[in-house]
Design a protein around this motif. Structure first.
Motif, PDB file in Angstrom:
ATOM      1  N   GLY A   1       0.857  -1.198  -0.023  1.00  0.00           N
ATOM      2  CA  GLY A   1      -0.159   0.008   0.006  1.00  0.00           C
ATOM      3  C   GLY A   1       0.886   1.312  -0.007  1.00  0.00           C
ATOM      4  N   ARG A   2       2.148   1.092   0.157  1.00  0.00           N
ATOM      5  CA  ARG A   2       2.987   2.367   0.048  1.00  0.00           C
ATOM      6  C   ARG A   2       3.083   2.945  -1.335  1.00  0.00           C
ATOM      7  NH1 ARG A   2       1.883   4.588   3.914  1.00  0.00           N
ATOM      8  NH2 ARG A   2       0.458   2.684   4.606  1.00  0.00           N
ATOM      9  N   VAL A   3       2.832   2.091  -2.207  1.00  0.00           N
ATOM     10  CA  VAL A   3       2.934   2.436  -3.721  1.00  0.00           C
ATOM     11  C   VAL A   3       1.602   2.690  -4.315  1.00  0.00           C
ATOM     12  CG1 VAL A   3       5.171   1.571  -3.973  1.00  0.00           C
ATOM     13  CG2 VAL A   3       3.235   0.244  -4.511  1.00  0.00           C
ATOM     14  N   GLY A   4       1.519   3.300  -5.523  1.00  0.00           N
ATOM     15  CA  GLY A   4       0.158   3.354  -6.214  1.00  0.00           C
ATOM     16  C   GLY A   4      -0.671   4.545  -5.550  1.00  0.00           C
ATOM     17  N   ARG A   5       0.007   5.279  -4.792  1.00  0.00           N
ATOM     18  CA  ARG A   5      -1.008   6.451  -4.208  1.00  0.00           C
ATOM     19  C   ARG A   5      -1.139   7.633  -4.918  1.00  0.00           C
ATOM     20  NH1 ARG A   5      -0.732   5.052   1.682  1.00  0.00           N
ATOM     21  NH2 ARG A   5      -1.585   7.145   1.977  1.00  0.00           N
ATOM     22  N   SER A   6      -0.718   7.666  -6.144  1.00  0.00           N
ATOM     23  CA  SER A   6      -0.976   8.838  -7.143  1.00  0.00           C
ATOM     24  C   SER A   6      -1.951   8.256  -8.254  1.00  0.00           C
ATOM     25  CB  SER A   6       0.340   9.453  -7.463  1.00  0.00           C
ATOM     26  OG  SER A   6       0.799   8.370  -8.478  1.00  0.00           O
ATOM     27  N   ARG A   7      -1.949   8.994  -9.224  1.00  0.00           N
ATOM     28  CA  ARG A   7      -2.651   8.482 -10.496  1.00  0.00           C
ATOM     29  C   ARG A   7      -1.704   7.363 -11.394  1.00  0.00           C
ATOM     30  NH1 ARG A   7      -6.143  13.836 -12.369  1.00  0.00           N
ATOM     31  NH2 ARG A   7      -7.452  14.155 -10.303  1.00  0.00           N
ATOM     32  N   GLU A   8      -0.710   7.249 -11.130  1.00  0.00           N
ATOM     33  CA  GLU A   8       0.253   6.586 -11.663  1.00  0.00           C
ATOM     34  C   GLU A   8      -0.013   4.931 -11.189  1.00  0.00           C
ATOM     35  OE1 GLU A   8       2.432   6.930 -14.189  1.00  0.00           O
ATOM     36  OE2 GLU A   8       2.544   9.282 -13.979  1.00  0.00           O
ATOM     37  N   LEU A   9       0.002   4.011 -12.342  1.00  0.00           N
ATOM     38  CA  LEU A   9      -0.224   2.687 -11.835  1.00  0.00           C
ATOM     39  C   LEU A   9       0.995   2.048 -11.185  1.00  0.00           C
ATOM     40  CD1 LEU A   9      -1.840  -0.105 -12.328  1.00  0.00           C
ATOM     41  CD2 LEU A   9      -0.438  -0.082 -14.636  1.00  0.00           C
ATOM     42  N   GLY A  10       0.839   1.633  -9.858  1.00  0.00           N
ATOM     43  CA  GLY A  10       1.810   0.853  -8.997  1.00  0.00           C
ATOM     44  C   GLY A  10       2.134  -0.558  -9.496  1.00  0.00           C
ATOM     45  N   TYR A  11       3.463  -0.865  -9.258  1.00  0.00           N
ATOM     46  CA  TYR A  11       3.845  -2.116  -9.307  1.00  0.00           C
ATOM     47  C   TYR A  11       4.425  -2.826  -8.063  1.00  0.00           C
ATOM     48  CZ  TYR A  11       3.261  -1.204 -14.312  1.00  0.00           C
ATOM     49  OH  TYR A  11       2.814  -0.798 -15.406  1.00  0.00           O
ATOM     50  N   CYS A  12       4.209  -4.001  -7.756  1.00  0.00           N
ATOM     51  CA  CYS A  12       4.538  -4.504  -6.627  1.00  0.00           C
ATOM     52  C   CYS A  12       5.222  -5.957  -7.087  1.00  0.00           C
ATOM     53  CB  CYS A  12       3.705  -4.682  -5.497  1.00  0.00           C
ATOM     54  SG  CYS A  12       4.315  -5.673  -3.780  1.00  0.00           S
ATOM     55  N   TYR A  13       6.537  -6.272  -6.776  1.00  0.00           N
ATOM     56  CA  TYR A  13       7.213  -7.356  -7.139  1.00  0.00           C
ATOM     57  C   TYR A  13       7.461  -8.063  -5.959  1.00  0.00           C
ATOM     58  CZ  TYR A  13       7.800  -5.113 -11.708  1.00  0.00           C
ATOM     59  OH  TYR A  13       7.547  -4.352 -12.768  1.00  0.00           O
ATOM     60  N   LEU A  14       6.892  -9.185  -5.873  1.00  0.00           N
ATOM     61  CA  LEU A  14       7.199 -10.249  -4.567  1.00  0.00           C
ATOM     62  C   LEU A  14       8.170 -11.285  -5.051  1.00  0.00           C
ATOM     63  CD1 LEU A  14       3.388 -10.679  -3.460  1.00  0.00           C
ATOM     64  CD2 LEU A  14       4.992  -8.984  -2.634  1.00  0.00           C
ATOM     65  N   LEU A  15       9.368 -11.083  -4.656  1.00  0.00           N
ATOM     66  CA  LEU A  15      10.578 -12.030  -4.949  1.00  0.00           C
ATOM     67  C   LEU A  15      10.572 -13.251  -4.045  1.00  0.00           C
ATOM     68  CD1 LEU A  15      13.080  -9.331  -6.113  1.00  0.00           C
ATOM     69  CD2 LEU A  15      11.083 -10.179  -7.349  1.00  0.00           C
ATOM     70  N   VAL A  16      10.569 -14.331  -4.823  1.00  0.00           N
ATOM     71  CA  VAL A  16      11.014 -15.483  -3.732  1.00  0.00           C
ATOM     72  C   VAL A  16      12.165 -16.251  -4.268  1.00  0.00           C
ATOM     73  CG1 VAL A  16       8.463 -15.940  -3.110  1.00  0.00           C
ATOM     74  CG2 VAL A  16       9.408 -16.850  -5.336  1.00  0.00           C
ATOM     75  N   PRO A  17      12.696 -17.254  -3.612  1.00  0.00           N
ATOM     76  CA  PRO A  17      14.044 -17.808  -3.872  1.00  0.00           C
ATOM     77  C   PRO A  17      13.769 -18.704  -5.319  1.00  0.00           C
ATOM     78  CG  PRO A  17      13.397 -18.282  -1.481  1.00  0.00           C
ATOM     79  CD  PRO A  17      12.419 -17.540  -1.952  1.00  0.00           C
TER      80      PRO A  17
END
Length: 727
Positions: free
Chosen positions: A494-510
């Protein structure tokens, strides 16, 4: 906007015309003007549901996140109220006499089959729990034993729950009532448009403040959905009434964020806002404490330092707690003491399972903000194996569109090495590091430098989980996402995507190690709940995955796993009502066995899950026939005869349940009514009815039998009998 002329077709109108931006809850038609207006709730179910929910503030909070049959898949586990846990096989059409009926086929232990008539789908829920439970045996006693054991465990909480209720009823807090001109000016100064849920939350909280019973309300809403504005409206009401406000935040960063937001929002109003922190020492700290004790500081913000015994308020009226679940046991005990005579508003995007459970049980009040702000977009979320190329592409893409990046790395001992890896990947990358072991002043400096865009990437631990609101940051990379909790991942995203820009979240795993079952479920849940406003359902899923434990103790229990969350919460609600002294009657549910075609044709609703959704809606009979007819017509077109017959059945079911009739059946030219002992039937009318109708009989066991009258359908005949016997 006021204009003096308007061109309509070829005609120029010279009348003054006012054009305003507003919101319609439903459409309307002006026949004389040949005008029909269609509002958004008329077209979209989700909007209509939100309007209905706002009209009923006392609806069950549980319904906000519990699953229905729309997402039920073959082989999923289900819970039947009477028979326990089984496995869903599918819908099946079976001939019953001369008619066709659709049934839900369930499989139980020993390959036993249960066919549930579609008009009884109100007895079936999708199983949601942590474990893979054993299937119950049809006709066995295991399910009843399980329910009895869980019910007893719930009742064992009676003493603590009653103590909570007694304390809340006896305690008194200052009455902060009335809306002054100054408060209305403050509300009008809000620079954004209130969302419907936000406006409703403000109304509910201000109503709470106007009562002498101390408010203890949880405000649940996604990050960036406007919880802070609700809190500031409550704070202004308290200050305007002559009382002080304490705002508690779990971290220094969040307290800094609140200071900035509160100071900006209260600018121009006669309100003094101060922040208490470890940075204030010596004479400065002593002076601040003196002014707080003298009532010269209206709103004091800070971390748990505010709860210290040396901090005394002159007239404390309201305590606002942000992310209460992040405070320790000692701080929560201090909060409990404060709650006895002041109003408390707690805010969270993803409350802890036990906090959520208390709210669902009705022990704690809750209000939910589900509607997102205008132009807010859902965050694109992906679970991917770690690769240097992926990280490089993600960062470069964000920098190319003029943004910044959060890289979450939760190992302080190797965070400098990770910074070196990123610098090698992208030469010239400006990186700053943030973690809790830094000196507070240095951390403060780095965070503000990043906010001022002196750096491209903030490589940080979970200290950014709360309070960071930087509109230019719209990409987040979470290293070893499998090691984080579900609510924690959701907060971070929730810390990203707080403006009108599209937000991206990458959940990296081993890339080369298998995930644990629990980690896999957490990541799947986060990927599933990508829509805006999903924080409450995330908390619900967390409740399932982690279990809730005893309401007031620390031990974990397997009750949710044994019953499924929906059945558990229903029993919990009934138990709490019993403890409060409310009468809890068994919900009347009539069994109908009539020679009618009880099926929705596939050419009317082809999707099986949609048919189950409609069947269950019909089975619960919560809405009157006309409303159901309008909804079906709106969504699927004019219903065929088979569906209209089902709607008639809904009417009969509602009438029978209102009179507490147990069952209605028809066979051999006879209509049979089985009455419950508490049936709301006029005995004198029943005696008169039986004595004056040829072929009518009533047995001592409560069974009324009569010949089917000629010229009437089975449903019409049954409805006529109920109308005659009603008390």
């Amino acid at each position: 906007m006021l204009i003096d002329r308007l061109l309509i077709g070829d005609e120029l109108l010279n009348l003054p015309i006012l054009i305003a931006v507003g919101q319609l809850s439903k459409g309307f038609r002006l026949s004389g003007a040949e005008l029909q207006v269609i509002a958004e709730p008329d077209v979209f179910d989700e909007e209509r549901n939100k309007v209905e929910r706002r009209g009923d503030r006392h609806r069950s909070i549980a319904k906000t996140f519990l699953s229905d049959l729309r997402d039920l898949k073959v082989e999923d586990l289900v819970v039947h109220v009477d028979h326990g846990i089984g496995r869903f096989v599918g819908l099946k059409q079976i001939g019953v006499g001369d008619a066709m009926q659709e049934f839900m086929e369930l499989r139980y232990a020993g390959e036993d089959k249960l066919f549930v008539p579609v008009e009884r789908l109100d007895l079936v829920q999708k199983y949601s729990g942590t474990a893979k439970p054993q299937l119950d045996k049809l006709g066995g006693t295991s399910w009843e034993r399980t329910k009895t054991r869980v019910k007893k465990a719930m009742r064992d909480m009676a003493e603590e729950l009653l103590k909570l209720y007694a304390e809340r009823q006896l305690a008194r807090a200052p009455i902060l009532a009335g809306s002054t001109d100054l408060e209305r000016q403050f509300a009008a100064a809000f620079p954004f448009e209130e969302t419907p849920d936000q406006a409703d939350a403000i109304t509910v909280v201000l109503e709470d403040l106007g009562q002498s019973k101390p408010m203890d309300r949880l405000l649940c809403g996604d990050v960036g959905f406007g919880k802070t504005e609700v809190a500031m409206r409550a704070a202004f009401r308290a200050v305007d009434a002559g009382y002080q406000v304490a705002v508690l935040a779990p971290t220094t960063i969040l307290a800094d964020q609140h200071l900035e937001v509160f100071t900006r929002r209260f600018e121009g109003f006669p309100v003094t806002v101060e922040r208490l922190s470890r940075l204030r020492v010596g004479k400065d700290l002593k002076d601040l404490k003196t002014r707080i004790a003298a009532g010269k500081v209206d709103i004091t913000l800070g971390t748990h330092r505010l709860l210290s015994k040396d901090i005394e308020f002159d007239r404390l009226g309201l305590v606002i707690v942000d992310e209460e679940q992040r405070f320790g046991v000692a701080q929560k005990e201090r909060l409990k003491q404060l709650k006895k005579n002041v109003h408390v508003l707690a805010m969270s995007a993803t409350p802890l399972p036990r906090t959520l459970q208390l709210s669902l049980a009705g022990v704690r009040d809750m209000v939910v903000i589900e509607t997102p702000p205008k132009d807010r977009m859902a965050i694109e979320t992906a679970v991917l194996p770690f690769s240097a190329e992926l990280v490089r592409e993600a960062i470069e893409y964000e920098l190319e569109r003029g943004g910044q990046v959060f890289y979450v790395y939760n190992r302080v001992e190797s965070i400098e090495e990770m910074a070196g890896v990123l610098r090698d990947l992208i030469p010239g990358l400006r990186i700053t590091i943030g973690h809790g072991q830094l000196d507070e002043r240095e951390l403060y400096r780095r965070m503000h430098a990043f906010t001022a865009r002196e750096y491209d990437v903030l490589l940080a631990t979970t200290i950014i989980e709360n309070g960071i609101d930087i509109p230019t940051v719209n990409t987040m990379i979470i290293h070893r996402a499998d090691r984080f909790g579900l609510a924690q991942l959701y907060q971070l995203r929730g810390r990203v995507g707080r403006s009108r820009e599209l937000g991206y979240c990458y959940l990296l795993v081993p890339p080369d190690a298998p995930l644990t079952e629990e980690a896999r479920r957490r990541l799947e849940a986060l990927r599933e709940f990508t829509e805006l406003g999903a924080g409450f359902r995330i908390a619900g899923r967390d409740l399932e995955i982690r279990g809730a434990g005893n309401l007031l103790g620390g031990e974990q229990s397997g009750h949710i796993a044994e019953l499924g969350i929906e059945t558990y919460l229903k029993m919990l609600e009934e138990t709490v009502r019993e403890l409060k002294g409310d009468s809890v009657e068994e919900g009347p549910s009539v069994a109908l066995d009539l020679p009618l075609t009880m099926t929705i044709p596939k050419d009317y609703i082809a999707d099986e899950n949609l048919r189950m959704e409609i069947y269950r809606k019909l089975a619960t009979a919560e809405l009157p026939r006309q409303e159901l007819l309008e909804e079906l017509t709106d969504r699927f077109g004019r219903p065929p005869k088979a569906v209209l017959a089902l709607l008639d059945l809904v009417d009969l079911k509602r009438a029978a349940e209102a009179l507490r009739v147990q069952a209605i059946s028809a066979s051999g030219g006879q209509l049979i009514f089985r009455l419950r002992r508490d049936a709301r039937i006029d005995v004198d009318r029943l005696i008169r009815y039986v004595s004056t109708r040829a072929g009518a009989a009533f047995s001592p066991t409560g069974v009324l039998t009569l010949d089917l009258p000629a010229g009437l359908s089975v449903v019409d005949a049954a409805r006529a009998v109920l109308a005659e016997l009603a008390a």
